[in-house]
Design a protein around this motif. Sequence first.
Motif, PDB file in Angstrom:
ATOM      1  N   ARG A 204       1.325   6.249  -7.082  1.00 28.93           N
ATOM      2  CA  ARG A 204       0.232   7.111  -7.530  1.00 28.93           C
ATOM      3  C   ARG A 204       0.669   8.565  -7.539  1.00 28.93           C
ATOM      4  O   ARG A 204       0.346   9.331  -8.460  1.00 28.93           O
ATOM      5  CB  ARG A 204      -0.971   6.925  -6.600  1.00 28.93           C
TER       6      ARG A 204
ATOM      7  N   GLU B  39       0.842   4.032  -2.988  1.00 32.11           N
ATOM      8  CA  GLU B  39       0.610   5.469  -2.805  1.00 32.11           C
ATOM      9  C   GLU B  39       1.746   6.293  -3.408  1.00 32.11           C
ATOM     10  O   GLU B  39       1.499   7.311  -4.072  1.00 32.11           O
ATOM     11  CB  GLU B  39       0.483   5.774  -1.314  1.00 32.11           C
TER      12      GLU B  39
ATOM     13  N   GLU C 132       0.827  -1.207   0.000  1.00 34.73           N
ATOM     14  CA  GLU C 132       0.000   0.000   0.000  1.00 34.73           C
ATOM     15  C   GLU C 132       0.859   1.253   0.000  1.00 34.73           C
ATOM     16  O   GLU C 132       0.579   2.217  -0.736  1.00 34.73           O
ATOM     17  CB  GLU C 132      -0.915  -0.007   1.226  1.00 34.73           C
ATOM     18  N   ASN C 133       1.932   1.265   0.784  1.00 37.35           N
ATOM     19  CA  ASN C 133       2.837   2.421   0.779  1.00 37.35           C
ATOM     20  C   ASN C 133       3.449   2.634  -0.603  1.00 37.35           C
ATOM     21  O   ASN C 133       3.514   3.759  -1.112  1.00 37.35           O
ATOM     22  CB  ASN C 133       3.947   2.228   1.814  1.00 37.35           C
TER      23      ASN C 133
END
Length: 1853
Positions: free
Chosen positions: A1341, A1338, A1334-1335
């Motif tokens: 992104r 992000e 997830e890190n």
Amino acid sequence: MAASELYTKFARVWIPDPEEVWKSAELLKDYKPGDKVLLLHLEDGKDLEYRLDPKTKELPHLRNPDILVGENDLTALSYLHEPAVLHNLRVRFIDSKLIYTYCGIVLVAINPYEQLPIYGEDIINAYSGQNMGDMDPHIFAVAEEAYKQMARDERNQSIIVSGESGAGKTVSAKYAMRYFATVSGSASEANVEEKVLASNPIMESIGNAKTTRNDNSSRFGKYIEIGFDKRYRIIGANMRTYLLEKSRVVFQAEEERNYHIFYQLCASAKLPEFNMLRLGNANNFNYTKQGGSPMIEGVDDAKEMAHTRQACTLLGISDSYQMGIFRILAGILHLGNVGFTSRDSDSCTIPPKHEPLSIFCDLMGVDYDEMCHWLCHRKLATATETYIKPISKLQATNARDALAKHIYAKLFNWIVDHVNQALHSAVKQHSFIGVLDIYGFETFEINSFEQFCINYANEKLQQQFNMHVFKLEQEEYMKEQIPWTLIDFYDNQPCINLIESKLGILDLLDEECKMPKGTDDTWAQKLYNTHLNKCALFEKPRLSNKAFIIQHFADKVEYQCEGFLEKNKDTVFEEQIKVLKSSKFKMLPELFQDDEKAISPTSATSSGRTPLTRTPSKPTKGRPGQMAKEHKKTVGHQFRNSLHLLMETLNATTPHYVRCIKPNDFKFPFTFDEKRAVQQLRACGVLETIRISAAGFPSRWTYQEFFSRYRVLMKQKDVLSDRKQTCKNVLEKLILDKDKYQFGKTKIFFRAGQVAYLEKLRADKLRAACIRIQKTIRGWLLRKKYLRMRKAAITVQRYVRGHQARCYAKFLRRTKAATIIQKYWRMYTVRRRYKIRRTATIVLQSYLRGYLARNRYRKILREHKAVIIQKWVRGWLARTYYKRSMHAIIYLQCCFRRMMAKRELKKLKIEARSVERYKKLHIGMENKIMQLQRKVDEQNKDYKCLMEKLTNLEGIYNTETEKLRSDLERLQLSEEEARIATGRVLSLQEEIAKLRKDLEQTQSEKKSIEERADRYKQETEQLVSDLKEENSLLKQEKEALNHLIVEQAKEMTETMEKKLVEETKQLELDLNDERLRYQNLLNEFSRLEERYDDLKEEMTLMVNVPKPGHKRTDSTHSSNESEYTFSSEIAETEDIPSRTEEPSEKKVPLDMSLFLKLQKRVTELEQEKQVMQDELDRKEEQVLRSKAKEEERPQIRGAELEYESLKRQELESENKKLKNELNELRKALSEKSAPEMTAPGAPAYRVLMEQLTSVSEELDVRKEEVLILRSQLVSQKEAIQPKDDKNTMTDSTILLEDVQKMKDKGEIAQAYIGLKETNRLLESQLQSQKRSHENEAEALRGEIQSLKEENNRQQQLLAQNLQLPPEARIEASLQHEITRLTNENLYFEELYADDPEKYQSYRISLYKRMIDLMEQLEKQDKTVRKLKKQLKVFAKKIGELEVGQMENISPGQIIDEPIRPVNIPRKEKDFQGMLEYKKEDEQKLVKNLILELKPRGVAVNLIPGLPAYILFMCVRHADYLNDDQKVRSLLTSTINSIKKVLKKRGDDFETVSFWLSNTCRFLHCLKQYSGEEGFMKHNTSRQNEHCLTNFDLAEYRQVLSDLAIQIYQQLVRVLENILQPMIVSGMLEHETIQGVSGVKPTGLRKRTSSIADEGTYTLDSILRQLNSFHSVMCQHGMDPELIKQVVKQMFYIVGAVTLNNLLLRKDMCSWSKGMQIRYNVSQLEEWLRDKNLMNSGAKETLEPLIQAAQLLQVKKKTDDDAEAICSMCNALTTAQIVKVLNLYTPVNEFEERVSVSFIRTIQMRLRDRKDSPQLLMDAKHIFPVTFPFNPSSLALETIQIPASLGLGFISRV
């Protein structure tokens, strides 16, 4: 015809002679019927009365005319009898050095006992494809005939080679096999032909031995079947052997040797691998020392051993088996040394621990005691029991020898079987040619069983030969429809019945062998009782009851019966064989397996030879004793079966016969023993062939040949249009007896002697004609002489009268001349006085005028120098003023620029605030540097103070020391002066005493000197006089030496010039040799490349087999492209080293070792390719299996995490490495802080920039790797989530099954606890991975969002830039770049606020990018200026064109012309000579312009070389675009397409010529427009503008040059294939001048007719073909120099092929044929003149042929003639000159043969000439080709592309 017409005076006959067999004599008187005596004159000068036999009254044999002597075919002789055959063979062998002669269908080969250069590959090529009668007799001609009949008639062939030992049978068979191997090649890559030839050294080593008659005598017979496939290429072979002479293993006669292999082993005994054999010298062994001649002169047994082992390896016999063979052979040698000691008369023993026997047992792997026991004992079996009986010493020795022979025979069979296995082919055999090398008829003083078998075999072969000859004669007569009667010939069937029929000799011998008490005597009695007085061919000797006589076809032979039974039984003790079968040595029992299975093709005799049979006997299931009896067939029975099998094979084939003759028993080279030759001729059936031919019609002529030969015997009225009827009419008048000739369909058949009679009539007619011609010519010569004398008398009178008149005229001229002399002398004296006065006056005037002129010059010079001084002073003043003003202006500019720079600096400070921050961050570092600098300054000050103190102290010390030194020196001087004064006084006293003594001595010496002076004066006077005399002599010598020096200098200069010329010639030759070698290598490389392409296509076809349900799209072109691209890359990479390595070696046309290496390398590459393909298949299977396993089981995540952690660790280590490098840079900059070190261009600066570039590149790479890792992590995260559910389902099901299986509750609980722990561990791992993913997502992104914003901003800026003008775009883009950099700077400043090292590296990269931007800006400014200039030039040109067009149009035309709606054409562009095409159209371009182009249409209708121009214009456009990929792709496709076209249509001359000219033109274009000065000087200014600007295509020029060389070589091969069939017929056989050469009578081997039929080629055919070649090359626009080279090559082929055939054809070597050849050559020279090609060097290539023709025509008698021939024939080698002289054959009786002494004289004169020993010229030789630069004057912009080429998709630029 009556005998009286032939036996006339001066007729020559043959009479018998006991020494010479036949002697020649001449009749001194005409023979009349009823005469009993003939008066003869012998050749030695004696007269003889030859009495005729009163019973038979047979006249002696007539001798053939000299014109027929030496014929190639004995059947061509008019008189066919024994003396004529013997004499013809002798003349050919001794005088002409020809060893081969035809006798009908038989080739007679006489052993020369000398190596002859007639078996090379060039001779094989010369005989290949030729008719048998067209070339001189040769073993290759027989082999070619067999090969041709096999292919034409599809019938198996046999070549039967027979003769005595030493006659050359083995060599003849070997050469026949070599011919087949060379001509046919092999059908596979296994090199079968090499294996067939490799079997010879093996069989010679184990089956040949030295005898008294032959050093390499075959002691066995063999029949080799060479198998061929449907394309008649060798696929394998099979060998059958007969009658191995086993007795030679244990016994050799005097001056003979055992088999070669034993001596080869002994010679190689010192090799390390042979140490175990414990061998030594051959004289140490009983089996090799009996002959007393262990060495053969000129033979190295050690080298022969190496050849044997090499051949074994080639045939697949492994090293272990080879060592096994050598062990067995060494064991046989040691067995022969085993000795026996007698106990008594009936028993013997072997000494204990006998070394030879122990070595034998060790080698054989048998028990010593057991072998020792059975060598001295034997087992006797009766009906009830068995006995072991000792044997005597003699019996033991015989048993030992029998065992040795038996082992050797088994080993021989084993080797033959393995050779056959190696030569066996899996491919089905379509046909075969058998070569039978078998012994001839033998008769010795003592003849035994071996001679009986040999003569029996020869009886069978002679019967087959007689039937075949009779059959051929019958077929010939039936074909020509001639009535024939049965010819009586010797039938040897009764002799064969005597030997092999029921109750024959062999049958009785077998019956006697079965008898328990049968002996040789009882067998002899049975023979006498059965056949004596009942068979005419069987006789009994008068004085012997143990012998018998058989009347064979060749001679009577007496056989001794002793030993027949023992040799026929072939007994070996069975117990010894059992001991050997129980050997631990594995190979030994293999040899004796056939004893049990009865499948051996060979059995042995005890002391004779080994007959072989191929009929295996099947083992029966009866009793062992019964099986042994059935297996144990006698030698005679086996030999008879094998002989029947051989005869069946020969009868099923077409036989060809080679009869080898041994000329003498002493092995002397070219020595002919008539007695021995006649014996062999009678034994081998040659005379029987002659007798059968003579009984019918031996002489046969075609009607055309008969008409051409005997046209002189016909009258004009007899000649009709029908040649056949003409010949019939003439023959009926010439030969009245019609039984003497017969008329066939195409030939006339003559009885023996009729051709000689016709030759006599022809010679008489020609002699009468010659006498008439001589009479007329002599009268004409005498009348001419009379007229010449009369004319001379008149001339003398005229000259006398003229002399008198000239004397009177001379008197008158002298009187007049005296008067004129007086007049001129008086005038001369007066004129002389006048000239003296005139010259004095002129001298005075000149001096005066000179004085005045010098004064005037000095004045002018002063004025000129004053002006110069003024000029320099004024210039200096002006320059000083100019410099001051310039200095002031520059100062003002600097101030203004400084002000502007300060303003700009303020702006930059505002934009780059980070710079101040950077300075703040480094304030501490600067302070440290300042502190360090202060410390350094303080230390420097201290250092200076200390140095000043030190200098002061040194000065004080120096002054004090100098004072002390001066005082010391002063004291020393005073002391020395005192010493000197005292010494002077003493010395003066001594000198006074000495002077007194000297005075007395001088007075006495004065007197003596005065006396000496007087004597010396006298001596000097005498010496001066002597020296004067010597001086005069030395002057004379000096003058002579000077003269010699001058002459020597001249000679030296001449010799130096000659040497220089020779060295230049040698260098040119070396250059041509190197060029030829390179082009040969290129040719070989192209051949290997084509072979590689073919193999690659085969591999692709084999690999790309269409699978079911899958269809492949058409990708032929792409595959071809990739394939040819690869080949071109190979050519580019591999050709360069081959060119560089060329000068290091010097060699002929083709290096055979290099060719074999390349061939071997190709095979290795193919094998590697196959291995890689197999490995690829295995890898694909493994991948498929791993995929299947991954689908079945869950993915293991831990390994991937470990991989990612390792990647991160690697990145961290790389970052640390980069940090360390930056630290090192900082240290270097701080240590060397001088401004000059950090300036641009300084070493430190360069190091810094290099390190920065490498760091930036590494950072970019690491960023990409980080991105890749992140993307992989994201994809893995997405892939793991759906799989987890499936895995849990499967895991749960598995667990349930396991739970059901478990029965113990404790185990279930433990499993449940473990499962819970694993679930917790997995959940923790999943959560941690989820957080990290997830890190990362992000972060990604955010990066994506920033990239999107940056992309939008860039698009907006791009849109704004497009709206701006071009000049403002650059400034705007730079402004945008600066703003972007500032933003990026601020971003990274915030980013790296905590890490100053990263920030520093970022700043360095930023500075680098700024420098790159500045360089780009400068480049763009330059391009802008350049484009502006070009724009102005183009605008000016367009304006001029518009003005010119407007001037041409009148105003009236503009007004009056009606306005119509038509298309307005575009104005013509100013084309740049380029063609534009799209990248995707490249294949279409290549297809239309190369692959599918028809040369004929292009050559006739379009510009020559148009495809080359089009391709170059396309290359120019790609170069203009600076597109290297496009240039490379186009050139590669072009080269590969040309190769593809030539591979497809390479046998079409037009295609090859067309692409050779276009390739050369393309190469010239690349040179012409390359931009190199050497090529540009030939261009116009417009053409120089079209030069390539961006790429250097020198490497592609080399590739194109190599391609042109390959095309040229292919062109030469094509024209050679076209010309080859025409040359011999047109240059040699065709009679261009009709009637000059008469046709000689020919034998059974008919030659090609020299009369031009409809299907034959003439000289006009060759000239027409040459015209065709020349016109095609001219139409294609080929370079003139290249055309000259092609013509030179064509003429070389014509000359070489013609000369080679002339050297191999005896019938062509005559005076008239030389005249024909010279006329034909003159026609070729005339063709060269018509085509203006005389300077092409083509005429020089015909020089050997011209000299050969001159050699045929010149006189060949005296020494002067020999000297003239040696000086004339400088282009021919010694071997060629001698060969022509040996072959010279008179066609008419008026010509004479070349004497042997004259040929010897020629050889003596030419012995010092250093030339090649090769007989034939290399007709395949290709001269090295060069491509001289030939620029084109054609302008590229004017070339139009025709629509017919289909190139509408390209456009002119």
